[in-house]
Enzyme design. Structure first.
Site, PDB file in Angstrom:
ATOM      1  N   ILE A   1       0.826  -1.196   0.000  1.00  0.00           N
ATOM      2  CA  ILE A   1       0.000   0.000   0.000  1.00  0.00           C
ATOM      3  C   ILE A   1       0.866   1.254   0.000  1.00  0.00           C
ATOM      4  O   ILE A   1       0.522   2.268  -0.629  1.00  0.00           O
ATOM      5  CB  ILE A   1      -0.953  -0.023   1.207  1.00  0.00           C
ATOM      6  CG1 ILE A   1      -2.022  -1.107   0.993  1.00  0.00           C
ATOM      7  CG2 ILE A   1      -1.611   1.325   1.432  1.00  0.00           C
ATOM      8  CD1 ILE A   1      -2.901  -1.352   2.198  1.00  0.00           C
TER       9      ILE A   1
ATOM     10  N   TYR B   1      -0.269  -8.211  15.943  1.00  0.00           N
ATOM     11  CA  TYR B   1      -0.283  -7.275  14.811  1.00  0.00           C
ATOM     12  C   TYR B   1      -1.472  -6.328  14.923  1.00  0.00           C
ATOM     13  O   TYR B   1      -1.329  -5.106  14.795  1.00  0.00           O
ATOM     14  CB  TYR B   1      -0.352  -8.039  13.484  1.00  0.00           C
ATOM     15  CG  TYR B   1      -0.575  -7.113  12.309  1.00  0.00           C
ATOM     16  CD1 TYR B   1       0.466  -6.333  11.809  1.00  0.00           C
ATOM     17  CD2 TYR B   1      -1.840  -6.989  11.717  1.00  0.00           C
ATOM     18  CE1 TYR B   1       0.254  -5.461  10.750  1.00  0.00           C
ATOM     19  CE2 TYR B   1      -2.051  -6.126  10.658  1.00  0.00           C
ATOM     20  CZ  TYR B   1      -1.003  -5.367  10.177  1.00  0.00           C
ATOM     21  OH  TYR B   1      -1.218  -4.488   9.133  1.00  0.00           O
TER      22      TYR B   1
ATOM     23  N   LYS C   1      -1.387  -2.127  15.358  1.00  0.00           N
ATOM     24  CA  LYS C   1      -2.072  -1.161  14.495  1.00  0.00           C
ATOM     25  C   LYS C   1      -3.084  -0.351  15.297  1.00  0.00           C
ATOM     26  O   LYS C   1      -3.290   0.847  15.035  1.00  0.00           O
ATOM     27  CB  LYS C   1      -2.745  -1.881  13.336  1.00  0.00           C
ATOM     28  CG  LYS C   1      -1.816  -2.655  12.439  1.00  0.00           C
ATOM     29  CD  LYS C   1      -0.734  -1.774  11.828  1.00  0.00           C
ATOM     30  CE  LYS C   1      -1.264  -0.871  10.725  1.00  0.00           C
ATOM     31  NZ  LYS C   1      -0.173  -0.134  10.054  1.00  0.00           N
TER      32      LYS C   1
END
Length: 310
Positions: free
Chosen positions: A18, A167, A171
């Site tokens: 991204i 994870y 975030k």
């Protein structure tokens, strides 16, 4: 997208995924785009791909290793500019399997890189962002964080380590940081704004090829095809961040994601997730991050003043 000639944007992790498509789309506006990357070889490959896709692109690379916060204090000088119009905090590590890994400073790798590294980097970039007419910090979170909750007593995942959960929490910590940063920017009457985005669902197999940066195989494309009903590729996953950088209607403290079920489509502002509205958790995370990194982004803002009102 509006033109952005003369502006300078930094995208961390801009050499792949991204981050690459964010850089490509921003470069198409005429802005100068800097790819922050810890891997010079991969950054060079990405720069070549960008120049091929966007003729005349103004792009360069900056070495940034977010797993090692100490050298990040030189990032502002290394940019070689008196101002920075926006930074997209995009880089991230995602581990799929045990065992738990650590940075050189002894932090859990995903939390240390995805959150603590960006936390420290922002401290050193804020003077350059403040020198811009309307600097922006755009933090790229993840839909994976929506179902997670922080364990403030175990931010480093020392007990019950599960990679996907860790994870998601890393975030989530980034997203808390982006929203808390905006509150502190407003309290300091700063012209800089902080916006949080998430890409929704973005699969490799639905992403257009960008050789040699991204070359999905036939198996990947066929395997991802049924998911196209709900999600898109990483080129579309970049849209919320690009919009957050460029759109003059964007306001600090917003959460922006894809329009359709938060998974795909044009970006739009959406209600801040309920757990992200907990300012007490955000404040405790901020204090812990200061302790773990040894730096405080708020020190770059000067003494607190009465908060601005939108």
């Amino acid at each position: 997208m509006p033109r952005a000639d003369g502006r300078l944007f930094l995208v961390t992790g801009g050499h792949a995924g991204i981050g690459y498509f964010t850089a490509e789309q921003l470069a198409a506006t005429g802005a100068t785009v800097v790819l922050g990357s810890r891997n010079p070889a991969r950054a060079t490959v990405a720069l070549d791909a960008l120049r091929f896709r966007v003729p005349g692109a103004r792009v360069r690379a900056l070495r940034l290793d977010l797993a090692d916060p100490a050298p990040l204090c030189g990032a502002a000088d290394a940019l070689g500019s008196e101002r920075l119009d926006a930074v997209v905090l995009n880089a991230g590590v995602a581990l799929d399997d045990p065992p738990r890994e650590e940075t050189g400073d002894g932090h859990e790798l995903m939390f240390g890189t995805n959150h603590l590294g960006h936390f420290a980097l922002t401290r050193w970039l804020l003077p350059l962002l403040s020198a811009a007419p309307a600097g922006r910090v755009v933090t790229t979170g993840s839909f994976a964080a929506k179902t997670e909750r922080l364990d403030l007593d175990d931010l480093q995942s020392r007990t019950g380590y599960r990679p996907k959960r860790t994870y998601g929490r890393s975030k989530l910590a980034q997203m808390y940081f982006g929203l808390e940063l905006d509150r502190r920017l407003r309290a300091a009457a700063s012209a800089v704004t902080s916006v949080v985005v998430h890409p929704g669902g973005a699969l490799d197999g639905l992403t257009p090829a960008r050789p040699p940066v991204h070359e999905p195989g036939l198996d990947s494309r066929l395997g991802s095809a049924p998911a196209a009903v709900l999600v898109r590729g990483k080129h579309a996953g970049a849209w919320p961040a690009v919009r957050a950088v460029l759109d003059p209607a964007v306001r600090g403290g917003q959460l922006r994601g894809p329009r359709v079920f938060g998974l795909q489509g044009r970006p739009r502002p959406e209600p801040v997730w309920s757990h992200l509205t907990d300012t007490a958790v955000a404040a405790r995370l901020w204090a812990a991050s200061v302790r773990l990194t040894g730096v405080d982004p708020a020190t770059a803002l000067g003494p607190a003043r009465p908060a601005r009102h939108p």
